[in-house]
Design an enzyme around this catalytic site. Sequence first.
Site, PDB file in Angstrom:
ATOM      1  N   CYS A 338       0.834  -1.209   0.000  1.00 63.02           N
ATOM      2  CA  CYS A 338       0.000   0.000   0.000  1.00 63.02           C
ATOM      3  C   CYS A 338       0.867   1.257   0.000  1.00 63.02           C
ATOM      4  CB  CYS A 338      -0.929  -0.039   1.216  1.00 63.02           C
ATOM      5  SG  CYS A 338      -1.786   1.499   1.566  1.00 63.02           S
ATOM      6  N   CYS A 341      -0.014   3.897   2.628  1.00 63.92           N
ATOM      7  CA  CYS A 341       0.407   3.468   3.972  1.00 63.92           C
ATOM      8  C   CYS A 341       1.833   3.914   4.247  1.00 63.92           C
ATOM      9  CB  CYS A 341       0.308   1.944   4.101  1.00 63.92           C
ATOM     10  SG  CYS A 341      -1.345   1.262   3.930  1.00 63.92           S
TER      11      CYS A 341
END
Length: 446
Positions: A338, A341
């Site tokens: 991700c 993230c």
Amino acid sequence: MQGRLISFLRALGVCGLFGISISPGTASSLQAQEPKESPPAHEGKPSASKQHTPEEDLQRAIDNSGNDRAALARNLEAYLKKYPDTRRKSDIYRALVEANLQLRDTTAAANYAERIVALSPDDMSMNLLAIQLIDRAGDQEGMKRAISYATRVLDHIQRQTLAEKSPRVSQQEWEDERRQLQTTVLLLRGRLYDRQSDHKDAIHDLEASYALAPNSAAAEKLGEIAELQKDLNRAIAQYARAFVLAESAAGSDGRQAIRRKLGNVWRLAHGSEDGLGDYILRAYDETALAARTPPPKRNPDAREPYDFTLRRIPEGTPLAFSRARGKVVVLNFWATWCGPCRALEPLFERVSSEFRADAEVIFLSANCDEDESLVPPYLAEEKIQTTTVFADGLNKLLGVNSYPTVIVLDRSGKISYRSEGFGEEDFEKILTAAIQNALAAQHQAK
């Protein structure tokens, strides 16, 4: 599929048979090991001219071939006519299989592979090779024999026991190779049944192959059979599986061909390709899940956050969430793949540093990767300072469906703040305020 079969054959000791060039030692081993034999009876008494021994004739047959594989095949065939009972017949057949494979004469290669099978029916690697070559040659009569060879190999696999395992491989490796071999042979036999229009047995074998190890070839063939039987929904389901599992190898149009088949049956069933993209995404999720070895269930009986025991990364030591009871807990749910993230993590760490001296607040960075082996290298690279744990099911309890997701739990374990995704410029300010509100609310309650 052929590449997989090649690796199996190599593992079984038939390393040179599918090679592009003949093994250098093949001809020399023939000439070095040919035993002395008496001339055939029909030759009569020796004439005044010198009589060559079988060993010398084999040497001449090889030497006169040079690097010409066609000449080698002709010379070895002539040798067999002259010495039909030679004790090296099987070895010469193997050399002929190899030579004809290089000459791309599949029919001749299949013929000699079958001769080896006739001499050594328990040679499983040669049974496999014969099946593959007959399948490629397309000989209808040969396919019946190939089905019997496949059945023989499957019976052999079923009879194998751990006692026969080589000490050089682990039990897991032995079981994996055994399962892969069954998968491939069932696929081959299913294809042979299909080419004989025996769809019932073909479907049985192809479904068994797919059940052992989900594979694109079995799914595609099942899709073709379903399409022939006018079962469009089943054809769509199978083609979608095949599309998801197909390898996008360089120079290969396998996935593109499956895409055309899938699009065609979808249009037949629905009139256009509307909705096909969503269907493929669902098929991807379902197929990937089925093909993956499920991880062990963690905290299966947990009903609230305090029931959970998480694992610290990378050491794996347990962290009982019950220790956070009565405190404010700030959770950052993330995954290595991700991108947002990665961008959010340093901001999350800066907020955690503001509350480092406050024992009433706990910060946890909870990883949600399905492949946990990806996490330690990621942490080593990113140097994350927040206490990092595997989510171990806490993400499901709290309804985390996208990443990153940041959640603040109040002292009673209830969600007091939640944010999904990343993009807010004032993320640190908002999260800090949410934590302070959770702390203040508890103090007011007291």
